[in-house]
Design an enzyme around this catalytic site. Structure first.
Site, PDB file in Angstrom:
ATOM      1  N   HIS A   3      17.155 -24.851  36.698  1.00  0.00           N
ATOM      2  CA  HIS A   3      16.968 -26.308  36.562  1.00  0.00           C
ATOM      3  C   HIS A   3      18.183 -26.916  35.826  1.00  0.00           C
ATOM      4  O   HIS A   3      18.063 -27.442  34.718  1.00  0.00           O
ATOM      5  CB  HIS A   3      15.680 -26.542  35.774  1.00  0.00           C
ATOM      6  N   GLU A   5      19.476 -28.305  41.280  1.00  0.00           N
ATOM      7  CA  GLU A   5      18.767 -27.091  40.891  1.00  0.00           C
ATOM      8  C   GLU A   5      18.634 -26.137  42.075  1.00  0.00           C
ATOM      9  O   GLU A   5      17.920 -26.430  43.033  1.00  0.00           O
ATOM     10  CB  GLU A   5      17.372 -27.475  40.380  1.00  0.00           C
TER      11      GLU A   5
END
Ligand code: TA6
Length: 250
Positions: free
Chosen positions: A116, A220
């Site tokens: 992330h 991500e």
């Protein structure tokens, strides 16, 4: 390289909550999870240092971490697993090599995995992201419905939370810190999530400053749409390389 990641001024480093910024490690579940915290437990679990950061003869710096099931993880997810996370830092590159292993003799598990990554940018409205042209995406910030993105490059001018599927192996983000370009190369990570909360949602996120959303974009790399299925005794590997250019060229 660390200079290219956003760490929120309001990030909380209490060892209990995930840190707002850097590269949170999403495993074994992306998003809301009925059995544990949002985005799984790996980003709040205590990892073991397998190899302290060490300078190799090549000049690269290498560090290795691991995470295995324990009472904490089994309270949410009863599977045995072992994650290995190898980081290699070069002057303008950062490599992330991830291994997921199922040591069980009888149980198969399925999981999702995602890095992330919060990139720091002077103004997200000026960033262009390549590698998403023609890809299908689920629009989490609207109706959760699947669309196709027909743009050559993606720009962000509003709250955006999209799970793109089967994206290109490479993304370029323009206008990151100092106007540079960031190249993301990913292997065995077919999906790419793009996230920026924008002004209203940023106000609701306690560990993100109200004025920080223009200075971040999450791009991500992950395996979300088709979860990883690991039979007993089998392993999965994926990696990401981030590379920053010197003067606008890659
Ligand atoms: O990866 C994008 C996303 O799922 C967004 O929809 C948003 O919820 C974000 O992650 C942040 O999640 P967090 O739990 O870190 O606040």
């Amino acid at each position: 390289m660390l200079f290219f990641f956003l760490f929120s001024k309001q990030a909380i480093f209490d060892g209990k909550r995930p840190i707002r910024g850097g590269v949170p490690f999403v495993f074994p579940q992306f998003g809301d999870w009925a059995f544990g915290p949002m985005h799984g437990f790996a980003r709040i679990a205590r990892w073991h240092v397998e190899k302290m950061p060490e300078r190799l003869p090549s000049g690269d710096v290498e560090a290795v971490f691991s995470l295995m099931d324990d009472d904490f993880t089994r309270s949410m997810w009863h599977f045995q697993f072992r994650l290995t996370y190898r980081l290699i830092l070069r002057e303008k590159e950062l490599h992330f090599n991830i291994g997921v292993y199922n040591p069980s003799k009888e149980l198969t598990f399925s999981c999702q995995l995602l890095l992330h990554t919060y990139f720091k940018v002077p103004d997200v409205r000026r960033c262009q992201i390549t590698g998403l042209h023609g890809c299908m995406f689920i629009d989490k910030s609207r109706d959760g419905v699947m669309y196709q993105d027909t743009r050559e490059v993606v720009t962000i001018n509003e709250c955006t939370s999209r799970i793109y599927q089967n994206t290109m192996q490479e993304h370029i983000i323009t206008n990151v810190v100092s106007g540079r370009k960031m190249r993301i190369q990913k292997y065995n990570f077919p999906d790419t999530v793009i996230w920026n909360p924008w002004a209203d949602l940023a106000k609701e996120i306690p560990d993100l400053g109200d004025d920080e959303f223009p200075n971040m974009v999450c791009v991500e790399a992950g395996r979300i749409a088709a979860p990883i299925v690991l039979l007993p005794g089998t392993a999965f590997e994926a990696s990401q390389i981030l590379q920053v250019n010197e003067n606008g060229h890659l």
